[in-house]
Design a protein around this motif. Structure first.
Motif, PDB file in Angstrom:
ATOM      1  N   GLN A  68      -0.903  11.486   1.067  1.00 42.77           N
ATOM      2  CA  GLN A  68      -0.726  13.001   1.171  1.00 42.77           C
ATOM      3  C   GLN A  68      -0.453  13.648  -0.284  1.00 42.77           C
ATOM      4  O   GLN A  68      -1.314  14.517  -0.663  1.00 42.77           O
ATOM      5  N   ILE A  69       0.189  13.179  -0.873  1.00 46.88           N
ATOM      6  CA  ILE A  69       0.581  13.573  -2.499  1.00 46.88           C
ATOM      7  C   ILE A  69      -0.402  13.216  -3.156  1.00 46.88           C
ATOM      8  O   ILE A  69      -0.798  14.375  -4.155  1.00 46.88           O
ATOM      9  N   GLU A  70      -1.078  12.194  -3.104  1.00 44.04           N
ATOM     10  CA  GLU A  70      -2.134  11.863  -3.943  1.00 44.04           C
ATOM     11  C   GLU A  70      -3.273  12.824  -3.793  1.00 44.04           C
ATOM     12  O   GLU A  70      -4.092  13.451  -4.534  1.00 44.04           O
ATOM     13  N   ALA A  71      -3.596  13.038  -2.362  1.00 42.49           N
ATOM     14  CA  ALA A  71      -4.482  14.102  -2.059  1.00 42.49           C
ATOM     15  C   ALA A  71      -4.105  15.369  -2.550  1.00 42.49           C
ATOM     16  O   ALA A  71      -4.752  16.266  -3.017  1.00 42.49           O
ATOM     17  N   PHE A  72      -2.701  15.753  -2.441  1.00 46.71           N
ATOM     18  CA  PHE A  72      -2.319  17.089  -2.998  1.00 46.71           C
ATOM     19  C   PHE A  72      -2.643  17.106  -4.543  1.00 46.71           C
ATOM     20  O   PHE A  72      -3.163  18.326  -5.239  1.00 46.71           O
ATOM     21  N   ASN A  73      -2.366  16.132  -5.334  1.00 40.55           N
ATOM     22  CA  ASN A  73      -2.795  16.063  -6.776  1.00 40.55           C
ATOM     23  C   ASN A  73      -4.149  16.309  -6.860  1.00 40.55           C
ATOM     24  O   ASN A  73      -4.396  17.023  -7.898  1.00 40.55           O
ATOM     25  N   GLN A  74      -4.841  15.734  -6.185  1.00 39.95           N
ATOM     26  CA  GLN A  74      -6.298  15.827  -6.415  1.00 39.95           C
ATOM     27  C   GLN A  74      -6.982  17.396  -6.270  1.00 39.95           C
ATOM     28  O   GLN A  74      -7.677  17.869  -6.961  1.00 39.95           O
ATOM     29  N   LYS A  75      -6.267  18.127  -5.062  1.00 44.05           N
ATOM     30  CA  LYS A  75      -6.400  19.551  -4.738  1.00 44.05           C
ATOM     31  C   LYS A  75      -5.952  20.266  -6.191  1.00 44.05           C
ATOM     32  O   LYS A  75      -6.576  21.352  -6.703  1.00 44.05           O
ATOM     33  N   ASP A 125       4.930   7.268 -10.085  1.00 43.51           N
ATOM     34  CA  ASP A 125       6.161   7.198  -9.580  1.00 43.51           C
ATOM     35  C   ASP A 125       6.516   8.299  -8.532  1.00 43.51           C
ATOM     36  O   ASP A 125       7.537   8.713  -8.447  1.00 43.51           O
ATOM     37  N   ILE A 126       5.541   8.312  -7.510  1.00 51.35           N
ATOM     38  CA  ILE A 126       5.867   9.076  -6.267  1.00 51.35           C
ATOM     39  C   ILE A 126       7.107   8.612  -5.354  1.00 51.35           C
ATOM     40  O   ILE A 126       7.087   7.473  -5.247  1.00 51.35           O
ATOM     41  N   GLN A 127       8.048   9.394  -5.845  1.00 52.76           N
ATOM     42  CA  GLN A 127       9.200   8.984  -4.616  1.00 52.76           C
ATOM     43  C   GLN A 127       9.389  10.165  -3.743  1.00 52.76           C
ATOM     44  O   GLN A 127       9.533  11.195  -3.863  1.00 52.76           O
ATOM     45  N   PRO A 152       0.725  -1.249   0.131  1.00 47.73           N
ATOM     46  CA  PRO A 152       0.092  -0.023   0.057  1.00 47.73           C
ATOM     47  C   PRO A 152       0.904   1.325  -0.098  1.00 47.73           C
ATOM     48  O   PRO A 152       2.011   1.160   0.284  1.00 47.73           O
ATOM     49  N   PRO A 153       0.206   2.313  -0.440  1.00 46.91           N
ATOM     50  CA  PRO A 153       1.072   3.502  -0.589  1.00 46.91           C
ATOM     51  C   PRO A 153       1.430   4.060   0.861  1.00 46.91           C
ATOM     52  O   PRO A 153       0.817   3.715   1.862  1.00 46.91           O
ATOM     53  N   THR A 154       2.473   4.747   1.225  1.00 40.57           N
ATOM     54  CA  THR A 154       3.119   5.224   2.475  1.00 40.57           C
ATOM     55  C   THR A 154       1.933   6.383   2.639  1.00 40.57           C
ATOM     56  O   THR A 154       1.515   7.015   1.948  1.00 40.57           O
TER      57      THR A 154
END
Length: 167
Positions: free
Chosen positions: A37-44, A106-108, A30-32
């Motif tokens: 948080q970054i996925e939520a940022f992308n949605q915003k 590819d979120i790093q 699963p994502p860290t």
């Protein structure tokens, strides 16, 4: 005695099995919390873009952000980027965004820094029934988590691209 081809195949089999297992394991992990948080940022970021809400878009940038757009000098600093964005929208009275998709991959994450790359697809509807303007692009983002824990864009590079063949 086995042929050289057979020997090479037998040596590759364990390597293939290890690689296949690693790929399956990575897909199952699963994502860290930072990646979520970054996925939520992308949605915003997508939602602010579809609303053409410059203030909401710029709230996602750090004070010392740098934006590298095609055919332009680097824009350095949040105020410079905001002025450019306001100028673009001011030249588009009556236009509305109908699509602002980001397919980020590819979120790093390394501490308070992160990178990701995205495929973009935007559609803007001009006024007076003119045909929509459709663009596709590629974007690279460098993000920084600030003291309050919020992710902000520190570096952005974007360019046009043909329509993505796979999403």
């Amino acid at each position: 005695m086995p042929s050289i081809v057979a020997q090479r195949r037998s040596r590759r089999a364990p390597l293939f099995a290890i690689c296949a297992f690693a790929l399956l394991w990575a897909a199952a992990v699963p994502p860290t919390p930072a990646a979520r948080q970054i996925e939520a940022f992308n949605q915003k970021f997508m939602e602010a873009g579809i609303r053409m809400d410059n203030a909401a878009v710029m709230a996602l940038y750090g004070e010392d952000s740098v934006s590298l757009l095609p055919g332009m000098a680097p824009m350095v600093g949040k105020k410079t980027i905001a002025a450019w964005l306001d100028g673009v929208v001011a030249q588009m009275p009556g236009y509305r965004a109908t699509k602002n998709d980001l397919d980020c991959r590819d979120i790093q994450v390394c501490g308070d820094w992160a990178t990701e790359w995205c495929l973009t697809h935007q559609v803007v509807q001009p006024p007076d029934g003119k045909p929509p303007i459709e663009t596709h692009g590629k974007m690279l983002l460098v993000l920084h988590r600030e003291n309050a824990g919020e992710w902000r864009i520190e570096r952005e590079m974007w360019n046009n691209a043909p329509a993505a063949t796979s999403r």
